[in-house]
Write a protein that holds these residues in place. Structure first.
Motif, PDB file in Angstrom:
ATOM      1  N   UNK A  62      44.203  10.546  23.658  1.00  0.00           N
ATOM      2  CA  UNK A  62      44.754  10.792  24.877  1.00  0.00           C
ATOM      3  C   UNK A  62      44.154  12.430  25.078  1.00  0.00           C
ATOM      4  N   UNK A  63      42.922  12.706  24.467  1.00  0.00           N
ATOM      5  CA  UNK A  63      42.531  13.922  24.723  1.00  0.00           C
ATOM      6  C   UNK A  63      41.808  14.257  26.325  1.00  0.00           C
ATOM      7  N   UNK A  64      41.955  15.382  26.565  1.00  0.00           N
ATOM      8  CA  UNK A  64      41.418  15.836  28.062  1.00  0.00           C
ATOM      9  C   UNK A  64      39.610  15.761  27.900  1.00  0.00           C
ATOM     10  N   UNK A  65      39.132  16.314  26.845  1.00  0.00           N
ATOM     11  CA  UNK A  65      37.793  16.395  26.453  1.00  0.00           C
ATOM     12  C   UNK A  65      37.467  15.971  25.180  1.00  0.00           C
ATOM     13  N   UNK A  66      36.436  15.033  25.266  1.00  0.00           N
ATOM     14  CA  UNK A  66      35.860  14.591  23.699  1.00  0.00           C
ATOM     15  C   UNK A  66      34.590  14.985  23.500  1.00  0.00           C
ATOM     16  N   UNK A  67      34.178  15.364  22.311  1.00  0.00           N
ATOM     17  CA  UNK A  67      32.718  15.748  21.866  1.00  0.00           C
ATOM     18  C   UNK A  67      32.191  14.680  20.837  1.00  0.00           C
ATOM     19  N   UNK A  68      30.981  14.171  21.087  1.00  0.00           N
ATOM     20  CA  UNK A  68      30.520  13.215  20.303  1.00  0.00           C
ATOM     21  C   UNK A  68      29.142  13.708  19.855  1.00  0.00           C
ATOM     22  N   UNK A  69      28.653  13.350  18.480  1.00  0.00           N
ATOM     23  CA  UNK A  69      27.507  13.757  17.880  1.00  0.00           C
ATOM     24  C   UNK A  69      26.754  12.409  17.545  1.00  0.00           C
ATOM     25  N   UNK A  70      25.437  12.823  17.116  1.00  0.00           N
ATOM     26  CA  UNK A  70      24.592  11.857  16.506  1.00  0.00           C
ATOM     27  C   UNK A  70      24.610  10.475  17.621  1.00  0.00           C
ATOM     28  N   UNK A  71      24.616  10.767  18.990  1.00  0.00           N
ATOM     29  CA  UNK A  71      24.466   9.744  19.861  1.00  0.00           C
ATOM     30  C   UNK A  71      22.826   9.178  19.735  1.00  0.00           C
ATOM     31  N   UNK A  72      22.817   8.180  20.207  1.00  0.00           N
ATOM     32  CA  UNK A  72      21.394   7.672  20.420  1.00  0.00           C
ATOM     33  C   UNK A  72      21.273   6.912  21.798  1.00  0.00           C
ATOM     34  N   UNK A  73      20.047   6.410  21.909  1.00  0.00           N
ATOM     35  CA  UNK A  73      19.804   5.704  23.197  1.00  0.00           C
ATOM     36  C   UNK A  73      20.650   4.314  23.581  1.00  0.00           C
ATOM     37  N   UNK A  74      21.067   3.756  22.303  1.00  0.00           N
ATOM     38  CA  UNK A  74      21.581   2.432  22.427  1.00  0.00           C
ATOM     39  C   UNK A  74      23.313   2.946  22.305  1.00  0.00           C
ATOM     40  N   UNK A  75      23.595   4.079  21.772  1.00  0.00           N
ATOM     41  CA  UNK A  75      25.057   4.105  21.648  1.00  0.00           C
ATOM     42  C   UNK A  75      25.857   4.845  23.159  1.00  0.00           C
ATOM     43  N   UNK A  76      24.823   5.831  23.417  1.00  0.00           N
ATOM     44  CA  UNK A  76      25.386   6.609  24.647  1.00  0.00           C
ATOM     45  C   UNK A  76      25.683   5.760  25.955  1.00  0.00           C
ATOM     46  N   UNK A  77      25.244   4.577  26.273  1.00  0.00           N
ATOM     47  CA  UNK A  77      25.686   3.755  27.352  1.00  0.00           C
ATOM     48  C   UNK A  77      26.886   3.143  27.084  1.00  0.00           C
ATOM     49  N   UNK A  78      26.918   2.737  25.908  1.00  0.00           N
ATOM     50  CA  UNK A  78      28.279   1.886  25.327  1.00  0.00           C
ATOM     51  C   UNK A  78      29.567   3.008  25.409  1.00  0.00           C
ATOM     52  N   UNK A  79      29.216   4.258  25.154  1.00  0.00           N
ATOM     53  CA  UNK A  79      30.417   5.087  25.238  1.00  0.00           C
ATOM     54  C   UNK A  79      30.730   5.391  26.786  1.00  0.00           C
ATOM     55  N   UNK A  80      29.671   5.660  27.383  1.00  0.00           N
ATOM     56  CA  UNK A  80      29.859   5.872  28.953  1.00  0.00           C
ATOM     57  C   UNK A  80      30.492   4.744  29.611  1.00  0.00           C
ATOM     58  N   UNK A  81      30.204   3.552  29.126  1.00  0.00           N
ATOM     59  CA  UNK A  81      31.109   2.338  29.793  1.00  0.00           C
ATOM     60  C   UNK A  81      32.611   2.129  29.532  1.00  0.00           C
ATOM     61  N   UNK A  82      32.692   2.555  28.013  1.00  0.00           N
ATOM     62  CA  UNK A  82      34.068   2.273  27.423  1.00  0.00           C
ATOM     63  C   UNK A  82      35.014   3.593  27.851  1.00  0.00           C
ATOM     64  N   UNK A  83      34.543   4.734  27.946  1.00  0.00           N
ATOM     65  CA  UNK A  83      35.147   5.896  28.433  1.00  0.00           C
ATOM     66  C   UNK A  83      35.244   6.172  30.013  1.00  0.00           C
ATOM     67  N   UNK A  84      34.622   5.171  30.692  1.00  0.00           N
ATOM     68  CA  UNK A  84      34.512   5.547  31.966  1.00  0.00           C
ATOM     69  C   UNK A  84      35.952   5.751  32.831  1.00  0.00           C
ATOM     70  N   UNK A  85      36.902   4.701  32.495  1.00  0.00           N
ATOM     71  CA  UNK A  85      38.065   4.839  32.954  1.00  0.00           C
ATOM     72  C   UNK A  85      39.079   6.060  32.346  1.00  0.00           C
ATOM     73  N   UNK A  86      38.899   6.227  31.414  1.00  0.00           N
ATOM     74  CA  UNK A  86      39.915   7.790  30.938  1.00  0.00           C
ATOM     75  C   UNK A  86      38.835   8.958  31.102  1.00  0.00           C
ATOM     76  N   UNK A  87      37.838   9.016  31.046  1.00  0.00           N
ATOM     77  CA  UNK A  87      36.905  10.164  30.770  1.00  0.00           C
ATOM     78  C   UNK A  87      35.704  10.243  31.750  1.00  0.00           C
ATOM     79  N   UNK A  88      35.983  10.080  32.940  1.00  0.00           N
ATOM     80  CA  UNK A  88      34.855   9.779  33.989  1.00  0.00           C
ATOM     81  C   UNK A  88      33.786  10.933  34.011  1.00  0.00           C
ATOM     82  N   UNK A  89      33.866  11.814  33.623  1.00  0.00           N
ATOM     83  CA  UNK A  89      32.863  12.895  33.672  1.00  0.00           C
ATOM     84  C   UNK A  89      32.113  12.884  32.138  1.00  0.00           C
TER      85      UNK A  89
END
Length: 199
Positions: free
Chosen positions: A12-39
């Motif tokens: 339930x955080x307003x802002x999340x920071x992620x590191x060690x992102x990759x070309x494979x993982x970034x789209x997954x995070x974007x999709x999974x977090x779209x509803x709660x963290x659209x930006x």
């Protein structure tokens, strides 16, 4: 990444920071977090996901490849400068611990933070060193640790299976930490950290 995203969304955080992102993982995070963290903003291997609009996104040059970024989160309480940083790892070699690259990254991050004009600044990072590490003093001398000021328990983050040290932190300036804690383990070798802040 999908499982990690679900753990982070439940925090339930307003802002999340992620590191060690990759070309494979970034789209997954974007999709999974779209509803709660659209930006979100991703540069190289670091990214921010936010409930609030992110503007003024820029790389912070701390290493030859992108390991830090800065953005302004337009919160209901006003703008906040948010940094996501991932300092170089400490390595073991035949000569012992090699920290030069991490230490140089800390000095460059510290210079960027000294130049930051925003009155409210939050730095979310994997510092690959503890708050007490003298090599990180250029950064930590400018900021307060949410864990040290308002943390619950030891707040250890590494290694995730049996944490014995805190190398991940939420650092603040112009903001008051109210609480800090670690989140449940994910697939990462670090435990995620969280903090509640008052502007």
């Amino acid at each position: 990444p999908a499982g990690t995203a679900r753990v982070l969304a439940r925090a339930d955080a307003d802002v999340l920071a992620l590191v060690e992102l990759s070309e494979r993982s970034t789209p997954v995070y974007a999709r999974e977090l779209a509803a709660t963290h659209p930006h979100h903003a991703v540069l190289g291997g670091v990214g921010l996901w936010s409930r609030h609009r992110l503007t003024a996104v820029a790389e912070v040059e701390i290493m030859p490849w992108t390991r830090a970024l800065r953005a302004t989160a337009d919160t209901p309480e006003g703008p906040v400068a948010v940094y996501a940083a991932h300092l170089a790892s400490v390595r073991v070699s035949g000569a012992g611990f090699t920290t030069a690259r991490r230490n140089e990254a800390a000095r460059k991050l510290a210079a960027a933070l000294r130049a930051e004009a925003a009155p409210r600044v939050v730095v979310l990072g994997d510092f690959n060193g503890t708050y007490q590490d003298a090599a990180l003093a250029p950064v930590t001398s400018q900021f307060r640790s949410a864990q040290r000021e308002a943390g619950k328990g030891f707040g250890f983050t590494y290694p995730a299976v049996f944490p014995v040290v805190r190398i991940d932190d939420v650092l603040v300036r112009g903001v008051t930490p109210l609480a800090s804690w670690t989140l449940p383990a994910t697939g990462s070798d670090h435990r995620p950290v969280a903090a509640r802040l008052r502007f």
